[in-house]
Design a protein around this motif. Structure first.
Motif, mmCIF file in Angstrom:
data_model
loop_
_atom_site.group_PDB
_atom_site.id
_atom_site.type_symbol
_atom_site.label_atom_id
_atom_site.label_comp_id
_atom_site.label_asym_id
_atom_site.label_seq_id
_atom_site.Cartn_x
_atom_site.Cartn_y
_atom_site.Cartn_z
ATOM 1 N N ASN A 150 0.808 -1.224 0.000
ATOM 2 C CA ASN A 150 0.000 0.000 0.000
ATOM 3 C C ASN A 150 0.837 1.269 0.000
ATOM 4 O O ASN A 150 0.288 2.367 0.057
ATOM 5 C CB ASN A 150 -0.954 -0.002 1.200
ATOM 6 N N ARG A 179 -2.112 1.253 -4.639
ATOM 7 C CA ARG A 179 -2.544 1.889 -3.401
ATOM 8 C C ARG A 179 -4.022 1.623 -3.092
ATOM 9 O O ARG A 179 -4.863 1.550 -3.977
ATOM 10 C CB ARG A 179 -2.218 3.392 -3.402
ATOM 11 N N SER A 180 -4.287 1.499 -1.783
ATOM 12 C CA SER A 180 -5.600 1.045 -1.329
ATOM 13 C C SER A 180 -6.708 2.061 -1.569
ATOM 14 O O SER A 180 -7.881 1.689 -1.669
ATOM 15 C CB SER A 180 -5.540 0.698 0.164
ATOM 16 N N GLN A 181 -6.371 3.345 -1.682
ATOM 17 C CA GLN A 181 -7.398 4.350 -1.941
ATOM 18 C C GLN A 181 -7.734 4.499 -3.429
ATOM 19 O O GLN A 181 -8.577 5.298 -3.803
ATOM 20 C CB GLN A 181 -6.971 5.715 -1.379
ATOM 21 N N ARG A 182 -7.024 3.753 -4.260
ATOM 22 C CA ARG A 182 -7.343 3.657 -5.681
ATOM 23 C C ARG A 182 -7.307 5.027 -6.368
ATOM 24 O O ARG A 182 -6.375 5.789 -6.197
ATOM 25 C CB ARG A 182 -8.693 2.949 -5.864
ATOM 26 N N ASP A 185 -6.605 8.403 -4.422
ATOM 27 C CA ASP A 185 -5.366 8.540 -3.662
ATOM 28 C C ASP A 185 -4.580 9.769 -4.137
ATOM 29 O O ASP A 185 -4.296 9.910 -5.335
ATOM 30 C CB ASP A 185 -4.511 7.285 -3.837
ATOM 31 N N ASP A 217 -14.434 5.118 -4.096
ATOM 32 C CA ASP A 217 -13.098 5.174 -4.689
ATOM 33 C C ASP A 217 -12.835 6.444 -5.492
ATOM 34 O O ASP A 217 -11.706 6.670 -5.926
ATOM 35 C CB ASP A 217 -12.884 3.970 -5.633
ATOM 36 N N ASN A 277 -16.263 -1.808 -0.451
ATOM 37 C CA ASN A 277 -15.607 -3.037 -0.887
ATOM 38 C C ASN A 277 -16.417 -3.668 -2.007
ATOM 39 O O ASN A 277 -17.623 -3.903 -1.852
ATOM 40 C CB ASN A 277 -15.494 -4.034 0.272
#
Length: 346
Positions: A150, A179-182, A185, A217, A277
């Motif tokens: 991440n 990255r997790s925030q897509r 981010d 997202d 999710n």
């Protein structure tokens, strides 16, 4: 040729009702992967930084299987795929790139080179030219192993020294952002904008609409990215109508390309979102062990009877977004055919 999968009455009805008349007679799939099982590397130290569920759909995907898939899903259409290898660390990269290049030549199809950041600019140029590739496909799996997943940045697997060469070649680059925030981010947004500004001759395609699979997202991404007029987006493996509407409103139909992410879109599935999710609803006993993946949920047998192909669900979501934003037939033809034809120089 043996069929890869069954096309059921529910699929044929869905296609005739929602898909057939919406699509142009010929279109280009700007995001497909081909590889063979024999390219798989067996190692205890293989670093996997991608989700696990796609491996439940297909262990491999030959170019012949890919072309057969289109014949099954779109029996009255002509589909031209853009070929890429499988960008995972458990695949022999050199063998896969050779196979993609050979397949592209054999079937007269465009293709992209899978690259790793360790290659010099000269190596990237030489490999593109030797294989007849239109550009590159880059992926976070190839970032240095010491970087936590991440914390990976775009420049960790698409370094500036390669960008300089790709810009000089006016190459196509398909980018799966990390990255997790897509898409929302801030590091991703800053680096995408920097690439667009510093390397304006690269045809940069942001895959999966920046992985904005759920409303959460998106953030302010489109307000930032619509200031970079040379960024393009493919809609592969995304079924979020709201994301598509925001994309159309921000960049217009000339900067959007249809893509699928085959072979995973031959999966029988419907996608939903829960608290940010994404979850693929799948039939029982088909994609085992689906229950072990947070992005997969097995439905009951009755619900499963209504599930059709992920490919059809993606196209229907874009159709609804196109209708909601007032796109016309020419706009749709641009997204599904003309834009990719222009970008790939076909």
């Amino acid at each position: 040729m043996n069929e890869l999968f069954a096309v059921k009455p529910v699929d044929k009805q869905f296609y005739l009702e929602h898909i057939k008349d919406f699509l142009p007679d010929q279109f280009i799939d700007s995001h497909t992967h081909i590889w063979l099982e024999q390219f798989r590397i067996q190692s205890e130290h293989t670093l996997i930084r991608s989700v696990s569920w796609p491996s439940l759909v297909a262990r491999d995907n030959s170019v012949e299987d890919l072309l057969q898939t289109y014949r099954l899903l779109f029996p009255d259409k002509q589909v031209l795929p853009l070929l890429m290898g499988q960008p995972t660390n458990d695949i022999d990269l050199e063998a896969n790139n050779r196979y993609v290049a050979d397949s592209a030549k054999r079937y007269a199809l465009p293709a992209l080179l899978i690259t790793v950041p360790e290659w010099t600019g000269d190596e990237v140029r030489e490999k593109i030219l030797a294989g007849g590739f239109r550009g590159t496909k880059v992926y976070l799996n190839f970032a240095p192993a010491y970087i936590p997943q991440n914390e990976i940045r775009i420049f960790d697997f698409l370094p500036p020294h390669q960008l300089q060469v790709l810009n000089a070649m006016k190459a196509v680059v398909v980018l799966h952002i990390p990255r997790s925030q897509r898409l929302k981010d801030p590091v991703n947004l800053a680096q995408m904008a920097e690439i667009a500004q510093k390397f304006p001759d690269i045809k940069l395609i942001i895959a999966h609409v920046g992985r904005a699979y759920c409303d959460e997202d998106i953030g302010n991404a489109f307000e930032v990215l619509n200031q970079a007029p040379n960024l393009l987006f493919d809609i592969s493996a995304n079924t979020n109508q709201h994301t598509f509407e925001k994309l159309i409103e921000a960049v217009g139909p000339r900067r959007i390309l249809f893509g699928s992410d085959m072979p995973i879109l031959r999966m029988r599935s419907r996608r939903i979102c829960e608290q940010g999710n994404y979850i693929n609803l799948v039939p029982p006993g088909v994609y085992d062990p689906a229950s072990l993946d947070s992005h997969m949920r097995v439905v009951d047998a009755l619900t499963a009877q209504s599930l059709t192909f992920f490919m059809y669900e993606e196209i229907l979501a874009f159709k609804k977004a196109a209708q909601a934003t007032g796109l016309n037939r020419q706009d749709v033809a641009d997204v599904f055919y003309h834009n990719a034809r222009r970008v790939l120089g076909l």
